[in-house]
Design an enzyme around this catalytic site. Structure first.
Site, PDB file in Angstrom:
ATOM      1  N   HIS A  19       0.867  -1.129  -0.086  1.00  0.00           N
ATOM      2  CA  HIS A  19      -0.092  -0.131   0.051  1.00  0.00           C
ATOM      3  C   HIS A  19       0.723   1.213  -0.051  1.00  0.00           C
ATOM      4  O   HIS A  19       2.159   1.155   0.233  1.00  0.00           O
ATOM      5  CB  HIS A  19      -0.964   0.081   1.064  1.00  0.00           C
ATOM      6  N   SER A  20       0.291   2.453  -0.101  1.00  0.00           N
ATOM      7  CA  SER A  20       1.166   3.537  -0.304  1.00  0.00           C
ATOM      8  C   SER A  20       1.606   3.842   1.131  1.00  0.00           C
ATOM      9  O   SER A  20       3.058   4.514   1.024  1.00  0.00           O
ATOM     10  CB  SER A  20       0.161   4.773  -0.705  1.00  0.00           C
ATOM     11  N   GLU A  21       0.995   3.332   2.126  1.00  0.00           N
ATOM     12  CA  GLU A  21       1.970   3.413   3.312  1.00  0.00           C
ATOM     13  C   GLU A  21       1.240   2.604   4.175  1.00  0.00           C
ATOM     14  O   GLU A  21       0.206   2.038   4.471  1.00  0.00           O
ATOM     15  CB  GLU A  21       1.418   4.963   4.106  1.00  0.00           C
ATOM     16  N   THR A  22       2.319   1.914   5.349  1.00  0.00           N
ATOM     17  CA  THR A  22       2.028   1.082   6.235  1.00  0.00           C
ATOM     18  C   THR A  22       2.428   1.564   7.672  1.00  0.00           C
ATOM     19  O   THR A  22       3.594   2.234   7.549  1.00  0.00           O
ATOM     20  CB  THR A  22       2.824  -0.437   6.127  1.00  0.00           C
ATOM     21  N   CYS A  55       2.518  10.982   7.636  1.00  0.00           N
ATOM     22  CA  CYS A  55       1.557  10.412   6.837  1.00  0.00           C
ATOM     23  C   CYS A  55       0.214  10.505   7.543  1.00  0.00           C
ATOM     24  O   CYS A  55      -0.024  10.126   8.619  1.00  0.00           O
ATOM     25  CB  CYS A  55       1.915   8.902   6.708  1.00  0.00           C
TER      26      CYS A  55
END
Length: 270
Positions: A44-47, A74
């Site tokens: 995903h774009s961020e974790t 984020c």
């Protein structure tokens, strides 16, 4: 070792919309290389990785990773983490202490630092945006992390088909393209591209709104704004400029919960 992990769609009240984030709950701090491997696996774009095993009255350590790198701030993965944990939360991060609370309308509100912008002359990026964007630019600016391109009409933002390989060469984390809203109740429209950090187009970028809030508050003349990020998945962010802080509010939906097997010899810090 086995830890709890989730996938949460943030800045939406519908599953399979907004921005999906991984959320990993840790009893103790983890090795950075291991966290980067997990983020790449989630893709995903961020974790987000949050340590929940410490004292209840202390801010919880929270870090964010794209599939390729750690980032300083984020929004959507913080919203996702607050959604998983519930209630009011304080997080200790690379951007200082961040607070989260549940509003009366059910939205989760994030207390983030505002990011004032300064004028930029980086016109060389404009051809990479496509759709002859250079002919419709009202302003160029720089925030702490990103380049901001304000176009003259929201329809141009919605229609962009940028050259990602060219955008990857732009200094900084990413590029926010924005315009005044074009629908009832929507004050601001934006899209966010960050191929340099492994995210070609981010569906909904909470941290980008730390710059969009002061930018558009000055131009619209209000500190309470409603923003749409017009990615294919789409999502919405309520922004409230409060001095040098920005309150970002949105809904979140858990779409997956389970256990992450760290594997034998996982490099967790001791």
């Amino acid at each position: 070792m086995i830890v709890d992990a989730y996938v949460v769609d943030a800045f939406t009240d519908q599953p399979f919309a907004g921005n999906p984030a991984g959320v990993v709950l840790l009893d103790e701090p983890a090795d950075s290389t291991w966290m980067q491997h997990v983020a790449a696996e989630f893709n995903h774009s961020e974790t987000a990785f949050v340590v929940v095993g410490g004292p209840a009255d202390e801010a919880k350590p929270l870090r964010w990773f794209t599939p390729t790198t750690e980032v300083d701030l984020c929004g959507h993965a913080t919203l996702a983490t607050a959604h998983v944990l519930g209630g009011e939360q304080r997080f200790d991060t690379r951007s200082g202490e961040l607070g989260c609370s549940v509003r009366d309308d059910g939205m989760i509100e994030l207390d983030f630092p505002a990011q004032p912008c300064s004028a930029s002359e980086e016109t060389e990026v404009l051809p990479a945006l496509g759709q002859r964007a250079e002919e419709h630019v009202d302003h160029l600016a720089r925030s702490e992390f990103d380049l901001i391109v304000q176009l003259s009409d929201a329809s141009l933002v919605r229609q962009l088909r940028p050259d990602m390989s060219a955008l990857a060469d732009v200094p900084g984390r990413g590029i926010t393209v924005t315009a005044r809203g074009d629908r009832d109740g929507v004050d601001v429209v934006s899209r966010f591209f960050a191929p340099a950090v492994g995210v070609p187009e981010d569906p909904v970028t909470g941290s980008a709104h730390c710059a969009l809030a002061p930018w558009w508050a000055d131009r619209i003349g209000r500190t309470e704004l409603f923003a749409e990020q017009a990615s294919p998945r789409g999502g919405f962010v309520r922004m409230s400029l409060r001095g040098d802080r920005v309150a970002l509010a949105g809904h979140a939906v858990t779409v997956l919960g389970g256990e992450l097997s760290a594997g034998a010899g996982a490099p967790l810090a001791r």
